[in-house]
Enzyme design. Structure first.
Site, PDB file in Angstrom:
ATOM      1  N   GLY A  14       6.869  -4.685  31.812  1.00  0.00           N
ATOM      2  CA  GLY A  14       7.229  -3.478  32.552  1.00  0.00           C
ATOM      3  C   GLY A  14       8.520  -2.817  32.112  1.00  0.00           C
ATOM      4  N   ASN A  16       8.792  -0.471  29.873  1.00  0.00           N
ATOM      5  CA  ASN A  16       8.517   0.970  29.799  1.00  0.00           C
ATOM      6  C   ASN A  16       8.365   1.574  31.193  1.00  0.00           C
ATOM      7  OD1 ASN A  16       8.174   2.104  26.919  1.00  0.00           O
ATOM      8  ND2 ASN A  16       7.240   0.067  26.844  1.00  0.00           N
ATOM      9  N   ARG A  89      -6.096  -2.912  29.089  1.00  0.00           N
ATOM     10  CA  ARG A  89      -7.531  -2.702  29.251  1.00  0.00           C
ATOM     11  C   ARG A  89      -7.871  -1.299  28.764  1.00  0.00           C
ATOM     12  NH1 ARG A  89     -10.770  -5.743  32.436  1.00  0.00           N
ATOM     13  NH2 ARG A  89     -12.192  -4.000  32.606  1.00  0.00           N
ATOM     14  N   LEU A  90      -9.093  -1.147  28.245  1.00  0.00           N
ATOM     15  CA  LEU A  90      -9.558   0.207  27.927  1.00  0.00           C
ATOM     16  C   LEU A  90      -9.829   0.947  29.233  1.00  0.00           C
ATOM     17  CD1 LEU A  90     -12.082  -0.370  25.002  1.00  0.00           C
ATOM     18  CD2 LEU A  90      -9.820   0.691  24.880  1.00  0.00           C
ATOM     19  N   ILE A  91      -9.615   2.250  29.213  1.00  0.00           N
ATOM     20  CA  ILE A  91      -9.916   3.077  30.382  1.00  0.00           C
ATOM     21  C   ILE A  91     -11.361   3.560  30.255  1.00  0.00           C
ATOM     22  CG2 ILE A  91      -9.321   5.207  31.607  1.00  0.00           C
ATOM     23  CD1 ILE A  91      -7.112   3.136  31.815  1.00  0.00           C
ATOM     24  N   HIS A 107       2.137   3.428  22.386  1.00  0.00           N
ATOM     25  CA  HIS A 107       1.670   2.330  21.531  1.00  0.00           C
ATOM     26  C   HIS A 107       2.729   2.023  20.471  1.00  0.00           C
ATOM     27  CE1 HIS A 107      -1.222  -0.344  19.713  1.00  0.00           C
ATOM     28  NE2 HIS A 107      -0.880   0.147  18.543  1.00  0.00           N
TER      29      HIS A 107
HETATM   30  C1  GRF Z   1       4.888  -1.729  24.714  1.00  0.00           C
HETATM   31  O1  GRF Z   1       5.244  -2.112  23.412  1.00  0.00           O
HETATM   32  C2  GRF Z   1       3.870  -0.632  24.695  1.00  0.00           C
HETATM   33  O2  GRF Z   1       4.009   0.236  23.605  1.00  0.00           O
HETATM   34  C3  GRF Z   1       2.582  -1.385  24.565  1.00  0.00           C
HETATM   35  O3  GRF Z   1       2.760  -2.527  25.363  1.00  0.00           O
HETATM   36  C4  GRF Z   1       4.138  -2.848  25.436  1.00  0.00           C
HETATM   37  C5  GRF Z   1       4.513  -2.948  26.877  1.00  0.00           C
HETATM   38  O4  GRF Z   1       5.800  -3.435  27.066  1.00  0.00           O
HETATM   39  N1  GRF Z   1       1.452  -0.574  24.925  1.00  0.00           N
HETATM   40  P1  GRF Z   1       6.479  -3.376  28.496  1.00  0.00           P
HETATM   41  O5  GRF Z   1       5.576  -4.112  29.459  1.00  0.00           O
HETATM   42  O6  GRF Z   1       6.620  -1.925  28.861  1.00  0.00           O
HETATM   43  O7  GRF Z   1       7.800  -4.051  28.361  1.00  0.00           O
END
Ligand code: GRF
Length: 188
Positions: A14, A16, A89-91, A107
């Site tokens: 989490g 991000n 998961r895919l949406i 990503h």
């Molecule tokens: C990030 O590297 C994001 O780009 C990818 O999954 C990771 C999630 O990291 N889709 P966090 O849970 O936000 O720390």
């Protein structure tokens, strides 16, 4: 005019999610959807006092039923936008049809290179000179939707997989809130 309402979908740490919550984005994040009952992101969301839907796909007979519960929650909270942040998961069509071109994903690669899981580790092991971060609109594929923004991230000679991951995450935490703001400004 009412503020745009958003939900974040996440499955793991989490960081991000936190970056979005701490940023000055032109929307109100009112819901976390998490499909992993023990994911650290759940406690993080609780600290912000937002609604949390923890929902395990294995408790449902199929993807439609699983995603219908999620859509019902999104609708009940009048969610306008969905931001995927490490949602593993895919949406499926049940959510996509309700939120066409209203779902973003981040990503950790310069797409279309290294879609899918372990993108950082695979780029590092390949010994390439640079990788990146991509924000894109979500479609039914694995990291295949239209690209909105990308940043290159160099891989230095003395990088370890961990130091590279740290640099990539740092870029993510700046890029995702920035792109969210840019995209949402068109709608506010
Ligand atoms: C990030 O590297 C994001 O780009 C990818 O999954 C990771 C999630 O990291 N889709 P966090 O849970 O936000 O720390």
């Amino acid at each position: 005019m009412n503020k745009i309402k958003a939900a974040v979908f996440a499955s793991g740490t989490g960081s991000n999610f936190e970056a979005i919550m701490e940023a000055d984005v032109p929307c109100e994040v009112v819901l976390l959807v998490c499909n992993k009952p023990n994911a650290p992101v759940i406690e993080k969301a609780k600290k912000y006092g937002i609604d949390v839907l923890v929902i395990d796909a294995s408790d449902y007979p199929n993807r439609v039923e699983f995603e219908t519960v999620i859509v019902d929650k999104l609708k009940a909270l009048n969610i306008d936008w969905v931001f995927l942040a490490g949602y593993m998961r895919l949406i499926g069509p049940t959510i996509l049809n309700e939120y066409p071109e209203r779902i973003l994903n981040i990503h950790p690669s310069f797409l279309p290179d290294y879609p899918g899981k372990d993108a950082i580790a695979r780029a590092f092991k390949d010994g390439i000179k640079e990788t990146g971060v991509t924000v894109h609109l979500v479609d039914s594929g694995m990291d295949t939707g239209p690209i909105i923004a990308q940043t290159r991230v160099p891989i230095e000679n003395d990088d370890t997989e961990e130091s590279l991951a740290e640099r990539i995450h740092h870029v993510e935490h700046k890029l995702y809130p920035y792109v969210i703001s840019q995209v949402l400004e068109k709608f506010s």
